[in-house]
Write a protein that holds these residues in place. Structure first.
Motif, PDB file in Angstrom:
ATOM      1  N   GLU A 177       0.828  -1.207   0.000  1.00 16.07           N
ATOM      2  CA  GLU A 177       0.000   0.000   0.000  1.00 16.07           C
ATOM      3  C   GLU A 177       0.862   1.257   0.000  1.00 16.07           C
ATOM      4  OE1 GLU A 177      -3.251   2.285  -0.329  1.00 16.07           O
ATOM      5  OE2 GLU A 177      -3.187   0.087  -0.448  1.00 16.07           O
ATOM      6  N   TRP A 178       1.968   1.233   0.768  1.00 14.19           N
ATOM      7  CA  TRP A 178       2.862   2.390   0.798  1.00 14.19           C
ATOM      8  C   TRP A 178       3.564   2.572  -0.543  1.00 14.19           C
ATOM      9  CZ3 TRP A 178       2.681   6.324   3.802  1.00 14.19           C
ATOM     10  CH2 TRP A 178       3.747   7.226   3.875  1.00 14.19           C
ATOM     11  N   GLN A 179       3.890   1.477  -1.208  1.00 16.62           N
ATOM     12  CA  GLN A 179       4.487   1.561  -2.535  1.00 16.62           C
ATOM     13  C   GLN A 179       3.508   2.144  -3.537  1.00 16.62           C
ATOM     14  OE1 GLN A 179       5.858  -2.588  -2.937  1.00 16.62           O
ATOM     15  NE2 GLN A 179       7.943  -1.813  -3.033  1.00 16.62           N
ATOM     16  N   ARG A 180       2.263   1.732  -3.473  1.00 18.63           N
ATOM     17  CA  ARG A 180       1.256   2.292  -4.380  1.00 18.63           C
ATOM     18  C   ARG A 180       1.075   3.784  -4.130  1.00 18.63           C
ATOM     19  NH1 ARG A 180      -1.246  -2.888  -3.688  1.00 18.63           N
ATOM     20  NH2 ARG A 180      -2.367  -2.171  -1.827  1.00 18.63           N
ATOM     21  N   LEU A 181       1.100   4.174  -2.864  1.00 19.50           N
ATOM     22  CA  LEU A 181       0.996   5.599  -2.549  1.00 19.50           C
ATOM     23  C   LEU A 181       2.200   6.351  -3.107  1.00 19.50           C
ATOM     24  CD1 LEU A 181      -0.513   7.868  -1.143  1.00 19.50           C
ATOM     25  CD2 LEU A 181       0.672   7.272   0.981  1.00 19.50           C
ATOM     26  N   GLN A 221       7.644   9.822   6.286  1.00 19.01           N
ATOM     27  CA  GLN A 221       7.471   8.443   6.743  1.00 19.01           C
ATOM     28  C   GLN A 221       8.363   7.483   5.963  1.00 19.01           C
ATOM     29  OE1 GLN A 221       2.865   9.434   7.023  1.00 19.01           O
ATOM     30  NE2 GLN A 221       3.195   7.294   7.529  1.00 19.01           N
ATOM     31  N   GLY A 222       9.255   8.027   5.150  1.00 20.30           N
ATOM     32  CA  GLY A 222      10.230   7.204   4.463  1.00 20.30           C
ATOM     33  C   GLY A 222       9.792   6.755   3.089  1.00 20.30           C
ATOM     34  N   CYS A 223      10.752   6.224   2.344  1.00 21.44           N
ATOM     35  CA  CYS A 223      10.530   5.854   0.960  1.00 21.44           C
ATOM     36  C   CYS A 223      11.292   4.564   0.649  1.00 21.44           C
ATOM     37  CB  CYS A 223      11.013   6.990   0.057  1.00 21.44           C
ATOM     38  SG  CYS A 223      10.710   6.738  -1.694  1.00 21.44           S
ATOM     39  N   GLU A 251      12.973   9.117  -7.779  1.00 18.06           N
ATOM     40  CA  GLU A 251      11.944   9.998  -8.338  1.00 18.06           C
ATOM     41  C   GLU A 251      11.268  10.825  -7.251  1.00 18.06           C
ATOM     42  OE1 GLU A 251       9.709   8.264 -11.939  1.00 18.06           O
ATOM     43  OE2 GLU A 251      10.274   6.480 -10.784  1.00 18.06           O
ATOM     44  N   VAL A 252      11.056  10.235  -6.076  1.00 20.60           N
ATOM     45  CA  VAL A 252      10.413  10.995  -4.993  1.00 20.60           C
ATOM     46  C   VAL A 252      11.329  12.114  -4.517  1.00 20.60           C
ATOM     47  CG1 VAL A 252       9.467  10.877  -2.659  1.00 20.60           C
ATOM     48  CG2 VAL A 252       9.008   9.021  -4.267  1.00 20.60           C
ATOM     49  N   GLN A 295       3.549  10.328  -9.695  1.00 21.37           N
ATOM     50  CA  GLN A 295       2.703  10.750 -10.811  1.00 21.37           C
ATOM     51  C   GLN A 295       2.166  12.157 -10.601  1.00 21.37           C
ATOM     52  OE1 GLN A 295      -0.198   7.588 -10.817  1.00 21.37           O
ATOM     53  NE2 GLN A 295       1.067   6.227 -12.084  1.00 21.37           N
ATOM     54  N   LEU A 296       1.858  12.498  -9.353  1.00 19.93           N
ATOM     55  CA  LEU A 296       1.343  13.838  -9.058  1.00 19.93           C
ATOM     56  C   LEU A 296       2.414  14.895  -9.281  1.00 19.93           C
ATOM     57  CD1 LEU A 296      -1.030  15.522  -7.961  1.00 19.93           C
ATOM     58  CD2 LEU A 296      -0.138  15.117  -5.657  1.00 19.93           C
ATOM     59  N   GLY A 297       3.664  14.610  -8.890  1.00 17.88           N
ATOM     60  CA  GLY A 297       4.771  15.533  -9.129  1.00 17.88           C
ATOM     61  C   GLY A 297       4.675  16.835  -8.363  1.00 17.88           C
ATOM     62  N   TYR A 298       4.086  16.810  -7.179  1.00 17.96           N
ATOM     63  CA  TYR A 298       3.879  18.016  -6.368  1.00 17.96           C
ATOM     64  C   TYR A 298       4.833  17.994  -5.178  1.00 17.96           C
ATOM     65  CZ  TYR A 298       1.238  21.658  -3.878  1.00 17.96           C
ATOM     66  OH  TYR A 298       0.854  22.803  -3.225  1.00 17.96           O
ATOM     67  N   MET A 299       5.666  19.029  -5.060  1.00 20.19           N
ATOM     68  CA  MET A 299       6.737  19.042  -4.067  1.00 20.19           C
ATOM     69  C   MET A 299       6.238  18.846  -2.632  1.00 20.19           C
ATOM     70  SD  MET A 299       9.523  22.022  -3.096  1.00 20.19           S
ATOM     71  CE  MET A 299      10.185  22.129  -4.748  1.00 20.19           C
ATOM     72  N   PRO A 300       5.267  19.622  -2.135  1.00 21.58           N
ATOM     73  CA  PRO A 300       4.832  19.433  -0.740  1.00 21.58           C
ATOM     74  C   PRO A 300       4.325  18.018  -0.460  1.00 21.58           C
ATOM     75  CG  PRO A 300       4.029  21.519  -1.605  1.00 21.58           C
ATOM     76  CD  PRO A 300       4.592  20.768  -2.769  1.00 21.58           C
TER      77      PRO A 300
END
Length: 357
Positions: A51-55, A74-76, A83-84, A61-66
């Motif tokens: 679920e965290w990977q899908r998020l 919460q980590g990546c 990309e994040v 895809q959103l590409g929004y900095m905030p």
């Protein structure tokens, strides 16, 4: 908000009165690190969270900095980190042409600091079991970095000034009498110190493209890392971070602080290099990148002294048994096997920061 000025009194090495956060304010600042939220590096030790990977995919895809910065709190996961991070740092455009210009300048002329960078890479990353394979790439990036005049922009945010050198005329004579003939040297205004290349080395595990790698490194340095070796009263400056460490440890682990101080092994002497290098070269790479996720996500270096306090508290029982500085050094020498996120959570939200009876 930052509380009123504090100092660590007679016990601390730093006697300046600087603005520090209280423990409660740190808990509020790093609220998303609590055990109530899912954390990569703590809640996924038995396997990745789909679920965290899908998020993470949606964040990319959103590409929004905030949004990316909030996600990193919460980590990546490693497969999405590149990309994040680019989204969170606002690096959607890569300066390929500018990087090629920097490479050309490397071939055109040699700088005295080139040898300093080469020596630093060979003595630090080149001797590190995880980073030695990136030695050539590190040298390429750092030599380009030394010639990048855009790095000078970070001096606006510090009391430091870039070093200057006198230029020479056609006969090779110094024009020392004419102050207008001075120039910033090296061109980026940074004289490297021992361990400087370790700010860059961990990033080689994320990107292989030297242009992207260079762009991220320059961004991280001019946004965060330059504060770790520049004297200032900024809340994220090295002085404030060290004072925050001393204040937290002295307040919440007074017995340990006093024991080490009386033994001639002051806690800050052990923690200073951890903080100054943002733990690069001290933590295992995957753990270090989890820590740097949070630095980017929270947009602050204030998590560094918290982790340093957590390590001291974690090794508390062993440290209270030592009787010499060399024994204390041995206890704190190897932190490579520690898990960063559980330590931070325990430090901030368990009883580790409560006064010891």
């Amino acid at each position: 908000a930052v509380v009123s000025t504090q100092s660590t009194g007679v016990w601390g090495l730093i006697q300046d009165r600087l603005n520090l956060r209280t423990t409660q304010q740190l808990r509020v600042l790093f609220a998303n690190l609590s055990t109530q939220h899912f954390q990569t590096g703590a809640d996924d030790l038995e396997g990745a969270n789909p679920e965290w990977q899908r998020l993470g995919t949606k964040v990319i895809q959103l590409g929004y900095m905030p949004t990316a910065q909030r996600y990193l709190q919460q980590g990546c996961y490693p497969t999405q980190r590149g990309e994040v991070w680019l989204t969170a740092l606002g690096l959607d455009q890569q300066p390929y042409q500018y990087f090629n210009q920097l490479k050309s300048s490397v071939f055109k002329y040699e700088l005295l600091v080139d040898r300093l960078f080469l020596q630093d890479v060979k003595l630090t990353a080149g001797n590190h079991e995880a980073y030695f394979v990136f030695e050539d790439l590190l040298i390429q990036i750092l030599l380009c970095f030394s010639r990048d005049t855009q790095v000078l922009s970070h001096f606006v945010h510090t009391t430091a000034s870039p070093p200057n050198a006198y230029t020479r005329n056609a006969t090779g004579e110094e024009l020392a009498g004419d102050l207008d003939q001075t120039a910033v040297y090296p061109p980026n205004g940074i004289i490297p110190f021992h361990g400087f290349s370790m700010y860059l080395a961990p990033l080689c595990f994320i990107w292989s493209d030297p242009v992207v790698l260079y762009n991220v490194f320059r961004c991280l340095y001019t946004r965060f890392f330059f504060r770790l070796h520049a004297l200032s009263s900024h809340p994220q400056g090295i002085l404030s971070l060290c004072l925050q460490f001393e204040s937290l440890l002295q307040t919440h682990q007074p017995q340990l602080f006093y024991h080490l101080r009386e033994m001639g092994s002051h806690p800050l002497k052990h923690a200073f290099n951890w903080i100054m290098h943002a733990f690069a070269g001290y933590l295992e790479t995957s753990q270090l990148l989890l820590l740097w996720d949070r630095i980017i996500g929270y947009n602050t270096l204030e998590i560094l002294p918290v982790l340093a306090v957590a390590i001291f508290a974690f090794r508390r029982n062993n440290l209270l048994e030592v009787s010499s500085p060399s024994e204390a050094e041995a206890v704190l020498h190897d932190i490579n096997s520690l898990k960063v996120i559980p330590l931070l959570q325990y430090c901030l939200y368990a009883r580790i920061l409560h006064p010891v009876s």
